[in-house]
Design a protein around this motif. Structure first.
Motif, PDB file in Angstrom:
ATOM      1  N   ARG A   1      -1.380  -8.409  13.758  1.00  0.00           N
ATOM      2  CA  ARG A   1      -1.598  -9.138  12.599  1.00  0.00           C
ATOM      3  C   ARG A   1      -0.226  -9.965  12.362  1.00  0.00           C
ATOM      4  O   ARG A   1       0.864  -9.656  12.023  1.00  0.00           O
ATOM      5  CB  ARG A   1      -1.847  -8.194  11.320  1.00  0.00           C
ATOM      6  CG  ARG A   1      -2.008  -8.676  10.023  1.00  0.00           C
ATOM      7  CD  ARG A   1      -2.377  -7.660   9.014  1.00  0.00           C
ATOM      8  NE  ARG A   1      -2.427  -7.805   7.838  1.00  0.00           N
ATOM      9  CZ  ARG A   1      -1.675  -7.840   6.880  1.00  0.00           C
ATOM     10  NH1 ARG A   1      -0.233  -7.337   7.081  1.00  0.00           N
ATOM     11  NH2 ARG A   1      -1.941  -8.266   5.514  1.00  0.00           N
TER      12      ARG A   1
ATOM     13  N   PRO B   1      -5.666   0.267   9.493  1.00  0.00           N
ATOM     14  CA  PRO B   1      -4.173  -0.220   9.771  1.00  0.00           C
ATOM     15  C   PRO B   1      -3.489   1.013  10.249  1.00  0.00           C
ATOM     16  O   PRO B   1      -3.540   2.320   9.720  1.00  0.00           O
ATOM     17  CB  PRO B   1      -3.751  -0.557   8.254  1.00  0.00           C
ATOM     18  CG  PRO B   1      -4.935  -1.010   7.441  1.00  0.00           C
ATOM     19  CD  PRO B   1      -6.191  -0.186   8.000  1.00  0.00           C
TER      20      PRO B   1
ATOM     21  N   TYR C   1      -5.332 -12.442  13.121  1.00  0.00           N
ATOM     22  CA  TYR C   1      -5.536 -11.052  13.845  1.00  0.00           C
ATOM     23  C   TYR C   1      -5.560 -11.594  15.273  1.00  0.00           C
ATOM     24  O   TYR C   1      -6.385 -12.306  15.777  1.00  0.00           O
ATOM     25  CB  TYR C   1      -6.521 -10.490  13.427  1.00  0.00           C
ATOM     26  CG  TYR C   1      -6.321  -9.817  11.957  1.00  0.00           C
ATOM     27  CD1 TYR C   1      -6.323  -8.464  11.768  1.00  0.00           C
ATOM     28  CD2 TYR C   1      -6.346 -10.713  10.795  1.00  0.00           C
ATOM     29  CE1 TYR C   1      -6.003  -7.727  10.641  1.00  0.00           C
ATOM     30  CE2 TYR C   1      -6.243 -10.156   9.499  1.00  0.00           C
ATOM     31  CZ  TYR C   1      -5.977  -8.647   9.358  1.00  0.00           C
ATOM     32  OH  TYR C   1      -5.691  -8.005   7.984  1.00  0.00           O
TER      33      TYR C   1
ATOM     34  N   ASN D   1       2.305  -5.056   7.203  1.00  0.00           N
ATOM     35  CA  ASN D   1       2.014  -4.072   8.738  1.00  0.00           C
ATOM     36  C   ASN D   1       2.217  -2.756   8.509  1.00  0.00           C
ATOM     37  O   ASN D   1       3.314  -2.498   8.032  1.00  0.00           O
ATOM     38  CB  ASN D   1       2.350  -5.074   9.697  1.00  0.00           C
ATOM     39  CG  ASN D   1       1.662  -6.135  10.274  1.00  0.00           C
ATOM     40  OD1 ASN D   1       0.614  -6.552   9.557  1.00  0.00           O
ATOM     41  ND2 ASN D   1       2.078  -6.945  10.940  1.00  0.00           N
ATOM     42  N   PRO D   2       1.610  -2.027   9.275  1.00  0.00           N
ATOM     43  CA  PRO D   2       1.965  -0.511   8.828  1.00  0.00           C
ATOM     44  C   PRO D   2       3.128  -0.115   9.785  1.00  0.00           C
ATOM     45  O   PRO D   2       3.553   1.126   9.285  1.00  0.00           O
ATOM     46  CB  PRO D   2       0.527  -0.077   9.759  1.00  0.00           C
ATOM     47  CG  PRO D   2      -0.027  -1.003  10.528  1.00  0.00           C
ATOM     48  CD  PRO D   2       0.216  -2.267   9.728  1.00  0.00           C
TER      49      PRO D   2
ATOM     50  N   THR E   1       3.770   1.796  20.159  1.00  0.00           N
ATOM     51  CA  THR E   1       4.018   0.773  18.951  1.00  0.00           C
ATOM     52  C   THR E   1       4.943  -0.155  19.019  1.00  0.00           C
ATOM     53  O   THR E   1       4.713  -1.215  18.214  1.00  0.00           O
ATOM     54  CB  THR E   1       3.655   1.341  17.599  1.00  0.00           C
ATOM     55  OG1 THR E   1       5.079   2.238  17.617  1.00  0.00           O
ATOM     56  CG2 THR E   1       2.592   2.094  17.415  1.00  0.00           C
TER      57      THR E   1
ATOM     58  N   TYR F   1      -0.868  -3.880  14.499  1.00  0.00           N
ATOM     59  CA  TYR F   1      -1.686  -3.546  13.307  1.00  0.00           C
ATOM     60  C   TYR F   1      -2.522  -2.203  13.564  1.00  0.00           C
ATOM     61  O   TYR F   1      -2.524  -1.203  12.841  1.00  0.00           O
ATOM     62  CB  TYR F   1      -2.659  -4.397  12.783  1.00  0.00           C
ATOM     63  CG  TYR F   1      -3.603  -4.334  11.655  1.00  0.00           C
ATOM     64  CD1 TYR F   1      -2.884  -4.531  10.358  1.00  0.00           C
ATOM     65  CD2 TYR F   1      -4.976  -4.108  11.637  1.00  0.00           C
ATOM     66  CE1 TYR F   1      -3.861  -4.463   9.186  1.00  0.00           C
ATOM     67  CE2 TYR F   1      -5.751  -3.771  10.615  1.00  0.00           C
ATOM     68  CZ  TYR F   1      -5.102  -3.992   9.267  1.00  0.00           C
ATOM     69  OH  TYR F   1      -6.080  -3.850   8.238  1.00  0.00           O
ATOM     70  N   SER F   2      -3.089  -1.956  14.800  1.00  0.00           N
ATOM     71  CA  SER F   2      -3.546  -0.732  15.332  1.00  0.00           C
ATOM     72  C   SER F   2      -3.366  -0.805  16.822  1.00  0.00           C
ATOM     73  O   SER F   2      -2.960  -1.647  17.358  1.00  0.00           O
ATOM     74  CB  SER F   2      -5.027  -0.878  15.140  1.00  0.00           C
ATOM     75  OG  SER F   2      -5.938  -1.803  15.851  1.00  0.00           O
TER      76      SER F   2
ATOM     77  N   LYS G   1      -3.589  -3.581  21.794  1.00  0.00           N
ATOM     78  CA  LYS G   1      -3.267  -3.606  20.337  1.00  0.00           C
ATOM     79  C   LYS G   1      -4.094  -4.732  19.561  1.00  0.00           C
ATOM     80  O   LYS G   1      -4.699  -5.708  20.055  1.00  0.00           O
ATOM     81  CB  LYS G   1      -1.816  -4.096  19.894  1.00  0.00           C
ATOM     82  CG  LYS G   1      -0.795  -3.590  20.634  1.00  0.00           C
ATOM     83  CD  LYS G   1      -0.717  -1.821  20.184  1.00  0.00           C
ATOM     84  CE  LYS G   1       0.497  -1.317  20.515  1.00  0.00           C
ATOM     85  NZ  LYS G   1       0.835  -0.944  21.974  1.00  0.00           N
TER      86      LYS G   1
END
Length: 378
Positions: free
Chosen positions: A216, A271, A192, A227-228, A207, A235-236, A213
């Motif tokens: 990941r 996430p 991370y 990953n999302p 994004t 990741y976020s 950010k």
């Protein structure tokens, strides 16, 4: 393995000091200074938890011993299996080992371009370090921020030797400030990465950009599976400058984050979550954005950097605030933060737990720096 790059959209290619050692041994004792409560949220009175439930107040650390280790602008500390500490120095680009109260230079990381808040920043050990010997480092190069890994081995005399860096991830934008820099392997074995917006306010909400950010990655520097946003390292998002990452006993990821001139934050990370910057700060309850769990309205009280969670307490070092904050946790709930050692030991940069259960808090800008051994009651 070679360097991995990742690009989607314009400008995106990923690829001093004081140590406070807090022994969490369950012993009791008088604190070295009285704890000071903080406001957990801009709309709440001091001492009020940010969510229902009231986690227990953190125990007060006690100073046991002062050690002189002579570091210069250290940024991150990790621990080898035998308890040896390895510390990065931001401007010298050197790695130092600390053992038996003595600091020794291991080597210098090549291609580091220090300046402003950039330089040799976060460190992380591979989860399989005992067999693979990989030490990871986040650093500022002449063109970007990047992550490299190096073999760290010992010779027959016990001297640590540093191998050549292998860049695994590059293209994170750099600036004089907001370079992020914290890296840490999670319980899932993935790396991370906390990044800053590098003064590019358009990046945190994009994004397809790396700035602002939490990323990941696999140990080889690729976007981690699951990953999302698909084959994407993000990741976020919606962060300003993340410099603290830690997991609680339930496997939840928490992050400390710098606000602008107000509203430093402690966030519980989801996430794919959007944490609001630069649209909002703190906890305004805006639909589609995730509120901070703890907010320090005045950055002069905090500017939180390194983060560690031990026995249900989140410890974060404050730079401008020059203190150690302790935030009690109970699941997703947080209690009122309490400050210790205010203005006693300078800027506190990193917080990390050693194999023996002690907690090291590394601060910088004292030049040279020293170490305090602390104990907390419980």
């Amino acid at each position: 393995m070679g360097r991995h790059s990742w690009k989607r959209g314009e400008g995106l290619v990923p690829a001093s000091a004081l140590a406070l050692i807090l022994a969490l041994s369950g012993c009791t004792g008088s604190p070295s200074s009285p704890g000071t409560a903080a406001t957990p949220n801009a709309s709440m009175a001091p001492g009020t938890p940010t969510t229902p439930g009231t986690p227990a107040s953190p125990p007060a650390p006690e100073v046991v011993q002062k050690l002189d280790v002579g570091l210069q602008l250290p940024w991150s500390v990790v621990f080898l299996p035998d308890g040896t500490a390895v510390v990065s120095e931001r401007d010298s680009a050197q790695l130092k080992s600390i053992r038996d109260g003595q600091a020794t230079t291991i080597g210098e990381v090549s291609d580091v371009d220090p300046g402003g808040e950039g330089g040799l920043l976060g460190l992380a050990l591979s989860p399989g370090f005992s067999t693979d010997g990989w030490l990871y480092a986040y650093f500022t190069s002449p063109s970007d921020n990047r992550i490299a890994r190096m073999k760290l081995t010992g010779d027959p005399s016990g001297q640590l030797r540093l191998g050549e860096p292998e860049v695994i991830f590059s293209g994170m934008s750099k600036a004089s400030t907001h370079n992020g820099g914290r890296i840490r392997f999670g319980p899932d074995g993935f790396l991370y990465v906390g990044t800053g917006d590098s003064q590019r306010r358009e990046q945190p909400q994009d994004t397809n950009a790396l700035g602002g950010k939490i990323l990941r990655l696999t140990p080889e520097g690729r976007p981690a599976p699951g990953n999302p946003f698909g084959d994407n390292p993000v990741y976020s998002y919606g962060h300003r400058n993340v410099q603290g990452l830690a997991w609680d006993s339930g496997g939840r990821l928490w992050a400390s984050e710098f606000g602008p001139d107000v509203d430093d934050e402690l966030n519980l990370i989801t996430p794919g979550g959007n944490y609001g910057w630069p649209t909002v700060t703190e906890a305004p309850g805006r639909s589609g954005l995730i509120d901070a769990k703890v907010v320090w309205p005045s950055t002069s009280d905090a500017s939180p950097s390194g983060l560690e969670i031990v026995n249900g307490i989140a410890y974060t070092g404050a730079l401008r605030g020059q203190r150690l904050w302790a935030v009690p946790l109970d699941g997703e709930n947080t209690g009122a933060p309490v400050a210790y050692f205010t203005a006693q030991y300078g800027r506190m940069r990193d917080v990390a737990r050693a194999p023996d259960g002690t907690l090291w808090v590394i601060s910088n800008n004292r030049n040279p720096d020293f170490a305090l051994i602390l104990r907390t009651g419980s």
